[in-house]
Design a protein around this motif. Structure first.
Motif, PDB file in Angstrom:
ATOM      1  N   PRO A 115      -2.454   2.798   2.172  1.00 14.78           N
ATOM      2  CA  PRO A 115      -1.958   1.764   3.087  1.00 14.78           C
ATOM      3  C   PRO A 115      -2.623   1.852   4.445  1.00 14.78           C
ATOM      4  CG  PRO A 115      -0.371   3.552   2.888  1.00 14.78           C
ATOM      5  CD  PRO A 115      -1.444   3.831   1.896  1.00 14.78           C
ATOM      6  N   ARG A 116      -2.775   0.685   5.088  1.00 20.31           N
ATOM      7  CA  ARG A 116      -3.329   0.610   6.436  1.00 20.31           C
ATOM      8  C   ARG A 116      -2.285  -0.003   7.353  1.00 20.31           C
ATOM      9  NH1 ARG A 116      -8.821   1.152   6.904  1.00 20.31           N
ATOM     10  NH2 ARG A 116      -8.672   0.199   8.962  1.00 20.31           N
ATOM     11  N   SER A 179      -3.058  -0.116  20.345  1.00 17.22           N
ATOM     12  CA  SER A 179      -4.032  -0.200  19.268  1.00 17.22           C
ATOM     13  C   SER A 179      -3.819   0.950  18.285  1.00 17.22           C
ATOM     14  CB  SER A 179      -5.446  -0.131  19.843  1.00 17.22           C
ATOM     15  OG  SER A 179      -6.416  -0.265  18.848  1.00 17.22           O
ATOM     16  N   VAL A 180      -4.074   0.670  17.001  1.00 15.27           N
ATOM     17  CA  VAL A 180      -3.995   1.741  16.011  1.00 15.27           C
ATOM     18  C   VAL A 180      -5.359   2.406  15.898  1.00 15.27           C
ATOM     19  CG1 VAL A 180      -2.121   0.699  14.700  1.00 15.27           C
ATOM     20  CG2 VAL A 180      -4.476   0.149  14.098  1.00 15.27           C
ATOM     21  N   VAL A 181      -5.348   3.702  15.649  1.00 17.58           N
ATOM     22  CA  VAL A 181      -6.572   4.486  15.492  1.00 17.58           C
ATOM     23  C   VAL A 181      -6.458   5.191  14.156  1.00 17.58           C
ATOM     24  CG1 VAL A 181      -8.005   6.331  16.445  1.00 17.58           C
ATOM     25  CG2 VAL A 181      -6.792   4.774  17.991  1.00 17.58           C
ATOM     26  N   ILE A 182      -7.272   4.737  13.184  1.00 17.66           N
ATOM     27  CA  ILE A 182      -7.135   5.213  11.813  1.00 17.66           C
ATOM     28  C   ILE A 182      -8.399   5.936  11.381  1.00 17.66           C
ATOM     29  CG2 ILE A 182      -6.777   4.533   9.416  1.00 17.66           C
ATOM     30  CD1 ILE A 182      -5.230   2.136  10.410  1.00 17.66           C
ATOM     31  N   ASP A 258      11.257   2.778  11.027  1.00 19.81           N
ATOM     32  CA  ASP A 258      11.312   1.996   9.801  1.00 19.81           C
ATOM     33  C   ASP A 258      10.427   2.672   8.755  1.00 19.81           C
ATOM     34  OD1 ASP A 258      10.727   0.030   7.763  1.00 19.81           O
ATOM     35  OD2 ASP A 258      11.282  -1.555   9.168  1.00 19.81           O
ATOM     36  N   GLU A 259      10.962   2.878   7.551  1.00 22.71           N
ATOM     37  CA  GLU A 259      10.219   3.584   6.510  1.00 22.71           C
ATOM     38  C   GLU A 259       8.881   2.929   6.194  1.00 22.71           C
ATOM     39  OE1 GLU A 259      12.474   4.235   3.013  1.00 22.71           O
ATOM     40  OE2 GLU A 259      13.915   5.599   3.974  1.00 22.71           O
ATOM     41  N   ARG A 260       8.794   1.613   6.378  1.00 23.64           N
ATOM     42  CA  ARG A 260       7.553   0.906   6.091  1.00 23.64           C
ATOM     43  C   ARG A 260       6.435   1.304   7.054  1.00 23.64           C
ATOM     44  NH1 ARG A 260       9.893  -5.046   6.459  1.00 23.64           N
ATOM     45  NH2 ARG A 260      10.885  -3.969   8.232  1.00 23.64           N
ATOM     46  N   ALA A 264       1.676   4.416   8.797  1.00 23.55           N
ATOM     47  CA  ALA A 264       0.942   4.155  10.040  1.00 23.55           C
ATOM     48  C   ALA A 264       1.144   5.294  11.027  1.00 23.55           C
ATOM     49  CB  ALA A 264       1.403   2.836  10.655  1.00 23.55           C
ATOM     50  N   ALA A 265       2.384   5.797  11.133  1.00 24.17           N
ATOM     51  CA  ALA A 265       2.661   6.907  12.036  1.00 24.17           C
ATOM     52  C   ALA A 265       1.901   8.159  11.610  1.00 24.17           C
ATOM     53  CB  ALA A 265       4.162   7.185  12.074  1.00 24.17           C
TER      54      ALA A 265
END
Length: 292
Positions: A115-116, A179-182, A258-260, A264-265
């Protein structure tokens, strides 16, 4: 989780946000894109030419709305900040319809399993010219200069509108969310260095790809740097209590999440840990992280 404002949103409408800039909202709202991707048309309203920044998803109605906002001017450049699928897929069809060159960030396609918390990469992006930091495009009454800001993605560019002091920040700094950093392409060390780079600039306002214009840019960037340093300190404190895998950081760092959003976390924590590892502050043994 950030609440998306209630409809109606100005999807497909050309809005004047400052004298040289019009904004067109794409029809791709989501928890990760807010009300949708914002495409910007830069140039004098009665001038002969313009540039298009972040053409967005390959949606026929959105491309038609961009062309309507261009209003007969010649597009000198279609400029993408990066190549996530909510930013660049409309570049090729828009170029095909208008003959405009695609100029801006480097191509990047990265296959990531699992997942992203943002969009996947766009495999169709093929620029005619890649801009390096400090390079730019010039038209009648407007100048756009590339500002390299890796971190969210390794190919991310912002664009400075020299005549007005505005900076188009893509997903590097947004008006609605951090911003997300993946990893592996997203790099927290690069992201923090890019924030420091913006702090050293004197831009008057930011126009991001998602959310409202940012009228106090340094204040926002300072807060974002502080937030990331706080997360980093949390990680070091928790490792001081006991070594742990990434999943064990989440209950303490993101209470009531939230579990969803847990994947991401976990990706965000991983990005911090990888940066701390490069700096010699943590180490890992298999899946378990330890203080250095």
């Amino acid at each position: 989780m950030v609440t998306i404002p209630e409809k109606p949103w100005p999807t497909g409408l050309a809005e004047d946000v400052e004298p040289l800039v019009r904004r067109v909202l794409a029809p791709n709202p989501s928890p990760y894109t807010y009300t949708g991707t914002q495409t910007y048309v830069v140039g004098m309203a009665n001038g002969p030419d313009c540039a298009v920044i972040d053409p967005g998803p390959n949606e026929a109605d959105h491309i038609a709305a961009i062309i309507a906002a261009v209003a007969g001017r010649k597009i000198l450049a279609i400029m993408c900040t990066h190549t996530h699928r909510d930013h660049s897929p409309a570049a090729a069809p828009l170029a095909g319809q208008t003959g405009a060159p695609i100029v801006g960030c480097a191509p990047l396609v990265l296959a990531v399993d699992g997942p992203r918390s943002d969009e996947a990469f766009d495999p169709t992006y093929a620029p005619d010219r890649v801009l390096e930091d400090g390079e730019g495009m010039r038209g009648t009454g407007w100048t756009l200069t590339a500002v390299a800001t890796p971190g969210h993605t390794s190919n991310h560019l912002c664009y400075a509108l020299e005549e007005s002091g505005a900076l188009f920040t893509g997903d590097h700094v947004m008006g609605w969310s951090t911003s997300v950093v993946i990893p592996p392409d997203g790099d927290m060390g690069d992201y923090m260095a890019s924030l420091d780079k913006l702090m050293a600039r004197d831009d008057l306002r930011y126009h991001s790809a998602h959310g409202a214009a940012i009228e106090k840019p340094k204040q926002l960037v300072r807060g974002m740097i502080g937030h990331r340093r706080q997360r980093e300190n949390q990680i070091l404190r928790l490792l001081g209590e006991t070594a742990r895998p990434v999943s064990a950081f989440i209950p303490d760092m993101y209470k009531g999440l939230d579990e969803r959003l847990i994947p991401a976390a976990e990706m965000s924590v991983t990005a911090h840990l990888l940066d701390l590892e490069k700096r010699g502050m943590v180490r890992r043994d298999g899946e378990v992280w330890h203080p250095a």
